[in-house]
Motif scaffolding. Structure first.
Motif, PDB file in Angstrom:
ATOM      1  N   SER A 135       0.846  -1.150   0.002  1.00 40.13           N
ATOM      2  CA  SER A 135      -0.024   0.023   0.124  1.00 40.13           C
ATOM      3  C   SER A 135       0.747   1.130  -0.004  1.00 40.13           C
ATOM      4  O   SER A 135       0.502   2.252  -0.946  1.00 40.13           O
ATOM      5  N   SER A 136       1.894   1.271   0.630  1.00 42.21           N
ATOM      6  CA  SER A 136       2.781   2.425   0.900  1.00 42.21           C
ATOM      7  C   SER A 136       3.770   2.828  -0.390  1.00 42.21           C
ATOM      8  O   SER A 136       3.500   3.959  -0.868  1.00 42.21           O
ATOM      9  N   SER A 137       4.080   1.962  -0.848  1.00 43.02           N
ATOM     10  CA  SER A 137       4.982   2.178  -2.039  1.00 43.02           C
ATOM     11  C   SER A 137       4.591   1.766  -3.352  1.00 43.02           C
ATOM     12  O   SER A 137       4.981   2.224  -4.544  1.00 43.02           O
ATOM     13  N   LEU A 138       3.142   1.066  -3.326  1.00 46.77           N
ATOM     14  CA  LEU A 138       2.441   0.661  -4.631  1.00 46.77           C
ATOM     15  C   LEU A 138       3.366  -0.362  -5.328  1.00 46.77           C
ATOM     16  O   LEU A 138       3.262  -0.739  -6.413  1.00 46.77           O
ATOM     17  N   LYS A 139       4.365  -1.082  -4.654  1.00 47.21           N
ATOM     18  CA  LYS A 139       5.145  -1.950  -5.420  1.00 47.21           C
ATOM     19  C   LYS A 139       4.449  -3.309  -5.539  1.00 47.21           C
ATOM     20  O   LYS A 139       4.053  -3.755  -4.697  1.00 47.21           O
ATOM     21  N   THR A 140       4.386  -3.907  -6.962  1.00 45.96           N
ATOM     22  CA  THR A 140       3.744  -4.973  -7.083  1.00 45.96           C
ATOM     23  C   THR A 140       4.593  -6.382  -6.725  1.00 45.96           C
ATOM     24  O   THR A 140       5.934  -6.396  -6.900  1.00 45.96           O
ATOM     25  N   LEU A 141       4.059  -7.004  -5.710  1.00 47.38           N
ATOM     26  CA  LEU A 141       4.699  -8.305  -5.313  1.00 47.38           C
ATOM     27  C   LEU A 141       4.469  -9.260  -5.898  1.00 47.38           C
ATOM     28  O   LEU A 141       5.070 -10.469  -6.321  1.00 47.38           O
ATOM     29  N   TYR A 142       3.010  -9.626  -6.122  1.00 43.36           N
ATOM     30  CA  TYR A 142       2.423 -10.949  -6.909  1.00 43.36           C
ATOM     31  C   TYR A 142       1.624 -10.313  -7.993  1.00 43.36           C
ATOM     32  O   TYR A 142       0.706  -9.569  -7.778  1.00 43.36           O
ATOM     33  N   GLU A 143       1.439 -11.112  -9.182  1.00 40.54           N
ATOM     34  CA  GLU A 143       0.531 -11.145 -10.348  1.00 40.54           C
ATOM     35  C   GLU A 143      -0.577 -12.203 -10.258  1.00 40.54           C
ATOM     36  O   GLU A 143       0.090 -13.593  -9.975  1.00 40.54           O
ATOM     37  N   ILE A 144      -1.783 -11.868 -10.332  1.00 39.76           N
ATOM     38  CA  ILE A 144      -2.852 -12.931 -10.490  1.00 39.76           C
ATOM     39  C   ILE A 144      -3.438 -13.131 -11.766  1.00 39.76           C
ATOM     40  O   ILE A 144      -3.818 -12.295 -12.327  1.00 39.76           O
ATOM     41  N   ASP A 145      -3.715 -14.570 -12.256  1.00 38.65           N
ATOM     42  CA  ASP A 145      -4.314 -14.706 -13.585  1.00 38.65           C
ATOM     43  C   ASP A 145      -4.921 -15.905 -13.740  1.00 38.65           C
ATOM     44  O   ASP A 145      -4.353 -16.902 -12.909  1.00 38.65           O
ATOM     45  N   GLY A 146      -5.942 -16.018 -14.226  1.00 38.18           N
ATOM     46  CA  GLY A 146      -6.640 -17.241 -14.535  1.00 38.18           C
ATOM     47  C   GLY A 146      -8.196 -17.167 -14.810  1.00 38.18           C
ATOM     48  O   GLY A 146      -8.457 -16.079 -15.309  1.00 38.18           O
ATOM     49  N   HIS A 147      -8.867 -18.018 -14.503  1.00 35.90           N
ATOM     50  CA  HIS A 147     -10.263 -18.175 -14.436  1.00 35.90           C
ATOM     51  C   HIS A 147     -10.792 -18.567 -13.189  1.00 35.90           C
ATOM     52  O   HIS A 147     -10.521 -19.754 -12.846  1.00 35.90           O
ATOM     53  N   TRP A 148     -11.749 -17.721 -12.676  1.00 33.67           N
ATOM     54  CA  TRP A 148     -12.373 -18.184 -11.231  1.00 33.67           C
ATOM     55  C   TRP A 148     -13.193 -19.268 -11.224  1.00 33.67           C
ATOM     56  O   TRP A 148     -13.471 -19.769 -10.161  1.00 33.67           O
TER      57      TRP A 148
END
Length: 402
Positions: A269-282
């Motif tokens: 939240s503080s740095s807006l740095k992306t840690l993980y990416e999420i992809d797929g079909h729910w």
């Protein structure tokens, strides 16, 4: 702990969906239909006989841009259950215990990923052309699944607002949700924004996760379809982590790759740095990629979580409240399941007329209805807020078989 594994009650209507009490002390007829599942057939036909008939009814009776909260479907297009039950099922009907996974890791990143996966599990399949009943004011739904006790109450009728409180003392988990669908007819589609705050509290971790819900979309052209779309944000102030998820449906040109797809990211939240990416079909597989290490992991498998689900069963009929959804709508549900449409129309009319009568009585006495299990407030900035009156939800007389 697993919850609701497979159908162990048989496929007969009298075992899965219909219970009746006799005697002078109390008489209750209870209809408990199976939840919607992913990729498997059920004993209940949830398909509308002619979805286009529903579309034509909307075109005839509703102007584009209109609020649909007061639009009444005929029983032919109803599921044999209340919206309150469907709302509760999104929490207690899972084939694996997703909530316990949220608590299990000592790593805050892993806990956050587990919470995101649990949030995805609350999104359930939709069937175009059919919908649950609109809950009546004061209707309740009280169900236990393992150590998780879930209580819902319809705290407002116009507008429709449902409140949910769930507690698991063993896992020290608490859920507090406020659910306010706002459906609107747009001429070629119905869009129902689901307003209201959802909180998941991991009490032993001292963490609260706040999230919203995707939007329900029913599209008529170029072909009928029902799906979840829109953006979901999950925030945890204590860990400083956030997630943004985007639910997408097939485009207007029917690109199949987008059907029930989900993309997103987890970031600081503080740095807006992306840690993980999420992809797929729910409704299939959702994977998470660790940006730092490039590693892919399956975070959610819908087939494992949303298949083999059973209807709840009644443990103690004498303890079931008269306000229970499965009691309030039992005769209507029985009419729908037996396809006795004349009986179904009569029973639906009877429930609705009883509510009008109660409203007239309150108005004549100058009384205001007050929820039994929640305190409710509304402000223009924050919307509806539903706070449980009791600290813990007691075990329910209706139970999800393990």
């Amino acid at each position: 702990m697993d919850r609701g594994r497979g159908d162990r009650q048989g496929s007969q209507l009298t075992k899965d969906f219909f219970f009746k009490a006799t005697g002078e002390e109390r008489e209750r007829r209870i209809i408990l239909a199976k939840p919607l599942t992913v990729g498997e057939e059920t004993d209940v036909d949830y398909r509308a006989p002619n979805p286009l008939q529903l579309v034509f009814s909307l075109f005839r009776n509703v102007l584009p841009g209109s609020d649909l909260t007061k639009f009444q479907l005929p029983p032919l297009f109803n599921l044999p259950k209340s919206q309150l039950q469907c709302f509760g099922e999104s929490v207690y009907s899972t084939a694996t215990d997703m909530l316990s996974r949220c608590n299990s890791s000592e790593n805050p990143h892993d806990r956050f990923i587990a919470v995101v996966a649990w949030s995805i599990s609350t999104v359930r399949p939709l069937v175009f052309g059919v919908a649950p009943y609109n809950p009546i004011l004061g209707e309740t739904h009280h169900v236990s699944s393992g150590n998780l006790n879930v209580l819902l109450e319809q705290v407002s009728h116009h507008p429709p607002v449902s409140a949910l409180h769930a507690t698991d003392e063993e896992e020290n988990v608490e859920l507090i949700w406020c659910h306010h669908p706002s459906p609107k007819f747009n001429g070629t589609s119905v869009e129902a924004e689901v307003q209201g705050k959802r909180q998941l509290k991991l009490l032993k971790r001292g963490e609260t996760y706040v999230m919203n819900s995707p939007t329900l979309s029913m599209r008529f052209l170029p072909g009928p379809a029902a799906d979840w779309v829109g953006n979901v944000r999950i925030q945890c102030q204590e860990t400083g982590l956030e997630a943004e998820l985007c639910y997408r449906s097939s485009s207007f040109l029917w690109r199949k790759g987008n059907h029930r797809s989900i993309k997103g990211k987890i970031f600081e939240s503080s740095s807006l740095k992306t840690l993980y990416e999420i992809d797929g079909h729910w409704d299939r597989i959702v994977s998470v990629k660790d940006i730092n290490h490039g590693k892919f992991t399956v975070m959610y498998n819908a087939k494992e979580v949303l298949s083999g689900l059973s209807a709840p069963i009644v443990k103690d009929l004498r303890e079931v409240w008269a306000s229970e959804s499965a009691v309030v709508w039992s005769e209507l549900s029985q009419g729908i399941l037996s396809k006795n449409w004349e009986k179904a129309r009569e029973e639906k009319k009877a429930v609705e007329e009883k509510q009008r009568e109660l409203l007239r009585e309150r108005e004549s006495k100058g009384e205001t209805w007050v929820p039994k299990h929640f305190s409710v407030s509304y402000c223009k900035e924050g919307g509806w807020d539903c706070s449980p009156i009791q600290q813990k939800v007691p075990p329910a007389p209706i139970d999800v078989p393990l």
